[in-house]
Motif scaffolding. Structure first.
Motif, PDB file in Angstrom:
ATOM      1  N   LEU A  60       6.029  12.709  36.515  1.00  0.00           N
ATOM      2  CA  LEU A  60       6.820  11.399  36.353  1.00  0.00           C
ATOM      3  C   LEU A  60       7.284  10.869  37.509  1.00  0.00           C
ATOM      4  N   ASN A  61       7.406   9.686  37.583  1.00  0.00           N
ATOM      5  CA  ASN A  61       7.640   8.638  38.469  1.00  0.00           C
ATOM      6  C   ASN A  61       8.926   8.893  39.084  1.00  0.00           C
ATOM      7  N   ASP A  62       9.072   9.322  40.338  1.00  0.00           N
ATOM      8  CA  ASP A  62      10.073   9.583  41.059  1.00  0.00           C
ATOM      9  C   ASP A  62      11.097   8.162  41.340  1.00  0.00           C
ATOM     10  N   ALA A  63      10.472   7.042  41.498  1.00  0.00           N
ATOM     11  CA  ALA A  63      11.040   5.996  41.719  1.00  0.00           C
ATOM     12  C   ALA A  63      11.832   5.567  40.556  1.00  0.00           C
ATOM     13  N   ALA A  64      11.109   5.626  39.421  1.00  0.00           N
ATOM     14  CA  ALA A  64      11.566   5.229  37.888  1.00  0.00           C
ATOM     15  C   ALA A  64      12.496   6.267  37.660  1.00  0.00           C
ATOM     16  N   LEU A  65      12.721   7.371  37.987  1.00  0.00           N
ATOM     17  CA  LEU A  65      13.567   8.321  37.618  1.00  0.00           C
ATOM     18  C   LEU A  65      15.058   7.824  38.394  1.00  0.00           C
ATOM     19  N   PHE A  66      14.870   7.701  39.715  1.00  0.00           N
ATOM     20  CA  PHE A  66      15.843   7.468  40.758  1.00  0.00           C
ATOM     21  C   PHE A  66      16.491   6.023  40.001  1.00  0.00           C
ATOM     22  N   TYR A  67      15.676   5.046  39.703  1.00  0.00           N
ATOM     23  CA  TYR A  67      16.328   3.645  39.251  1.00  0.00           C
ATOM     24  C   TYR A  67      17.191   3.842  37.993  1.00  0.00           C
ATOM     25  N   MET A  68      16.914   4.741  37.103  1.00  0.00           N
ATOM     26  CA  MET A  68      17.458   4.934  35.925  1.00  0.00           C
ATOM     27  C   MET A  68      18.645   5.870  35.976  1.00  0.00           C
ATOM     28  N   ARG A  69      18.664   6.783  37.176  1.00  0.00           N
ATOM     29  CA  ARG A  69      19.813   7.776  37.291  1.00  0.00           C
ATOM     30  C   ARG A  69      20.835   6.725  37.853  1.00  0.00           C
ATOM     31  N   GLN A  70      20.517   5.735  38.770  1.00  0.00           N
ATOM     32  CA  GLN A  70      21.480   4.781  39.306  1.00  0.00           C
ATOM     33  C   GLN A  70      21.905   4.162  38.462  1.00  0.00           C
ATOM     34  N   ARG A  71      21.591   3.957  37.352  1.00  0.00           N
ATOM     35  CA  ARG A  71      22.230   3.145  35.877  1.00  0.00           C
ATOM     36  C   ARG A  71      22.966   4.155  35.133  1.00  0.00           C
ATOM     37  N   GLY A  72      23.298   5.176  35.606  1.00  0.00           N
ATOM     38  CA  GLY A  72      24.211   6.009  34.691  1.00  0.00           C
ATOM     39  C   GLY A  72      23.339   6.999  33.833  1.00  0.00           C
ATOM     40  N   ILE A  73      21.969   6.940  33.908  1.00  0.00           N
ATOM     41  CA  ILE A  73      21.260   7.886  32.917  1.00  0.00           C
ATOM     42  C   ILE A  73      21.157   9.189  33.419  1.00  0.00           C
ATOM     43  N   SER A  74      21.408  10.220  32.740  1.00  0.00           N
ATOM     44  CA  SER A  74      21.089  11.361  33.257  1.00  0.00           C
ATOM     45  C   SER A  74      19.567  11.711  33.569  1.00  0.00           C
ATOM     46  N   LEU A  75      19.580  12.872  34.295  1.00  0.00           N
ATOM     47  CA  LEU A  75      17.970  13.181  34.743  1.00  0.00           C
ATOM     48  C   LEU A  75      17.323  13.619  33.500  1.00  0.00           C
ATOM     49  N   GLU A  76      17.876  14.274  32.560  1.00  0.00           N
ATOM     50  CA  GLU A  76      16.973  14.773  31.283  1.00  0.00           C
ATOM     51  C   GLU A  76      16.615  13.640  30.366  1.00  0.00           C
ATOM     52  N   GLU A  77      17.814  12.871  30.173  1.00  0.00           N
ATOM     53  CA  GLU A  77      17.511  11.487  29.293  1.00  0.00           C
ATOM     54  C   GLU A  77      16.518  10.485  30.119  1.00  0.00           C
ATOM     55  N   ALA A  78      16.432  10.381  31.148  1.00  0.00           N
ATOM     56  CA  ALA A  78      15.472   9.773  31.827  1.00  0.00           C
ATOM     57  C   ALA A  78      13.801  10.097  31.735  1.00  0.00           C
ATOM     58  N   LYS A  79      13.840  11.484  31.858  1.00  0.00           N
ATOM     59  CA  LYS A  79      12.591  12.153  31.444  1.00  0.00           C
ATOM     60  C   LYS A  79      12.145  11.876  30.053  1.00  0.00           C
ATOM     61  N   VAL A  80      12.833  11.936  29.080  1.00  0.00           N
ATOM     62  CA  VAL A  80      12.646  11.654  27.938  1.00  0.00           C
ATOM     63  C   VAL A  80      12.124  10.441  27.602  1.00  0.00           C
ATOM     64  N   LEU A  81      12.779   9.166  27.984  1.00  0.00           N
ATOM     65  CA  LEU A  81      12.597   8.096  27.994  1.00  0.00           C
ATOM     66  C   LEU A  81      11.099   7.697  28.580  1.00  0.00           C
ATOM     67  N   LEU A  82      10.942   8.079  29.835  1.00  0.00           N
ATOM     68  CA  LEU A  82       9.610   7.980  30.486  1.00  0.00           C
ATOM     69  C   LEU A  82       8.493   8.606  29.788  1.00  0.00           C
ATOM     70  N   GLN A  83       8.756  10.071  29.257  1.00  0.00           N
ATOM     71  CA  GLN A  83       7.773  10.612  28.414  1.00  0.00           C
ATOM     72  C   GLN A  83       7.299   9.858  27.158  1.00  0.00           C
ATOM     73  N   ASN A  84       8.562   9.337  26.436  1.00  0.00           N
ATOM     74  CA  ASN A  84       8.154   8.709  25.429  1.00  0.00           C
ATOM     75  C   ASN A  84       7.306   7.253  25.586  1.00  0.00           C
ATOM     76  N   ALA A  85       7.768   6.628  26.583  1.00  0.00           N
ATOM     77  CA  ALA A  85       6.990   5.261  26.769  1.00  0.00           C
ATOM     78  C   ALA A  85       5.294   5.633  27.051  1.00  0.00           C
ATOM     79  N   PHE A  86       5.244   6.873  27.919  1.00  0.00           N
ATOM     80  CA  PHE A  86       3.860   7.096  28.129  1.00  0.00           C
ATOM     81  C   PHE A  86       2.881   7.267  26.930  1.00  0.00           C
ATOM     82  N   ILE A  87       3.552   8.185  26.019  1.00  0.00           N
ATOM     83  CA  ILE A  87       2.848   8.649  24.861  1.00  0.00           C
ATOM     84  C   ILE A  87       2.658   7.709  23.778  1.00  0.00           C
TER      85      ILE A  87
END
Length: 450
Positions: free
Chosen positions: A385-412
């Motif tokens: 998982l892209n650390d920069a994308a995770l950091f960007y999403m967490r800075q906007r109030g998205i939890s770490l677990e939710e950010a992972k789900v969103l990135l995995q969904n986008a990938f598949i």
């Protein structure tokens, strides 16, 4: 020569139960059993030293002592009552295979076009048409594959699908494979699909386990796609961690035919899928897509071989994996362009996401080309998982677990979006998101999930 003791129990079983196996099947299926047995007894299961099996220990998978229902005892299950899962808004003709037996007590189906046959392979082969006698085991018997030979030895029933010349089956055919048993069980399913020239068919196979038992399922699908015919084949697995599935698909494509093959693994224990597709007529094309989501200690191995025997054919493969925890994934794809197969176009892509440090992915895309006027490419990637994308999403109030789900969904989603059946795509988007959230899906009214 046999290299392990795993196959000895099956050799002894066939010798002891040969008469019983023959009595509960038919002449066409029986006619190839002994030959398959001789090959299996001579060669045994492949070890991991065999190139196409280097990522899955087949000998270990078949070592346990599973029960088999060779005497064809009736399994007490009414799939219409127990299993009401479907894909919303997708009008399908629904059929069931309970373990490895075509379910005969079916309710009336929607009207199928004249001449279309969908039913028990055992019953149709008992009074065979020339096509069944000619085509059954014609592809599989030449594969020199031990698990295919074992299936040929033991399979007593299965599914037969036939679509006549220039007939289009508008409604998708949905086949629910249900694993049902009170004891640990091995099942051997067989499928024969024949599309004559100009025919069109969409088929969806869904694999489910009804009981908390150890299951070993072998499956062999042979598909003959005639000139200018079209076959969409979807295989969706939602079983459980005690299931072992070994599936071998053999497809023959004639001139100007089209095949869309999709394999989706959402829940499983150990899965080994093999696809052998051969172009025997010019101008044919295939699209092969794979989607794998695995976690815990799950294992998924997809192995493909696409053979271009003739000129002017096109193949495209895209397989994506998302692995978490201690899951293991493998993809080995080979494109073989034979002498004289000029103007071949082929693209093979395998992209993988490991969401934990313990997950393991093995990838091996290969090209073997003996023609000089071709356009062929292949590639694979394995990343986290892209650390920069995770950091960007967490800075906007998205939890770490939710950010992972969103990135995995986008990938598949790239794989899911390529599937032709729109309602199936929508359903898979829902199932995949639930899967990433760790929520086992339970369809409304389904008794098997309880």
């Amino acid at each position: 020569m046999i290299t392990s003791g795993s196959e000895q129990q099956y050799i002894d079983l066939y010798k002891q139960c040969r008469t019983m196996i023959h009595e509960h099947s038919n002449g066409v299926m029986n006619s190839v059993r002994d030959e398959a047995f001789e090959r299996f007894a001579a060669n045994g299961f492949p070890s991991k030293k065999v190139e196409r099996y280097k990522y899955t220990d087949i000998q270990q998978l078949f070592a346990p002592d599973y029960g088999l229902n060779l005497n064809r005892l009736t399994i007490p299950v009414d799939p219409y009552h127990a299993f009401r899962c479907d894909v919303p808004n997708l009008s399908t003709s629904l059929y069931f295979v309970v373990n490895d037996v075509f379910y005969q007590d079916e309710k009336p189906k929607g009207h199928l076009p004249e001449g279309v046959v969908i039913g028990s392979l055992k019953e149709h082969a008992a009074h065979p048409s020339p096509l069944v006698s000619q085509l059954y085991n014609n592809l599989a018997g030449k594969a020199n594959d031990a698990t295919t030979d074992l299936n040929t030895m033991l399979a007593q029933d299965g599914l037969y699908v036939y679509v006549p010349k220039n007939v289009k089956v508008d409604r998708a055919i949905q086949v629910i494979n249900i694993l049902r048993s009170d004891v640990d069980l091995m099942v051997n399913r067989r499928v024969l699909i024949v599309l004559e020239a100009g025919a069109e068919l969409k088929m969806l196979f869904c694999d489910h386990a009804a009981d908390d038992r150890n299951f070993l399922a072998t499956q062999v699908i042979e598909a003959y796609v005639g000139e200018n015919a079209s076959l969409d084949l979807y295989c969706l697995e939602e079983t459980h961690h005690k299931s072992v599935r070994v599936s071998n698909v053999y497809i023959d494509q004639q001139r100007d035919s089209r095949v869309n093959h999709n394999v989706i693994t959402l829940h499983n224990g150990v899965t080994r899928n093999k696809l052998d597709l051969t172009f025997t007529g010019e101008g044919a094309e295939c699209q092969c897509y794979g989607c794998v989501i695995a976690d815990k200690h799950q294992h998924v191995d997809n192995n493909t071989l696409i053979t271009h025997k003739v000129p002017h054919c096109t193949s495209n493969e895209l397989y994506k994996y998302v692995l978490d925890n201690q899951a293991t994934g493998a993809f080995a794809g080979r494109v073989l362009v034979e002498h004289g197969a000029q103007k071949t176009t082929s693209q093979m892509t395998n992209q993988n996401l490991t969401a934990s440090k313990e997950a393991r992915m093995y990838t091996q895309p290969m090209l073997e080309i003996y023609a000089d006027d071709v356009k062929c490419a292949h590639g694979s990637t394995v990343g986290q998982l892209n650390d920069a994308a995770l950091f960007y999403m967490r800075q906007r109030g998205i939890s770490l677990e939710e950010a992972k789900v969103l990135l995995q969904n986008a990938f598949i989603n790239e794989v899911i979006d390529k599937m032709q059946l729109e309602p199936l795509r929508d359903r898979l988007h829902y199932l995949v998101e639930k899967r990433f959230r760790g929520e086992l899906n339970k369809c409304k009214g389904c008794q098997l999930c309880k």
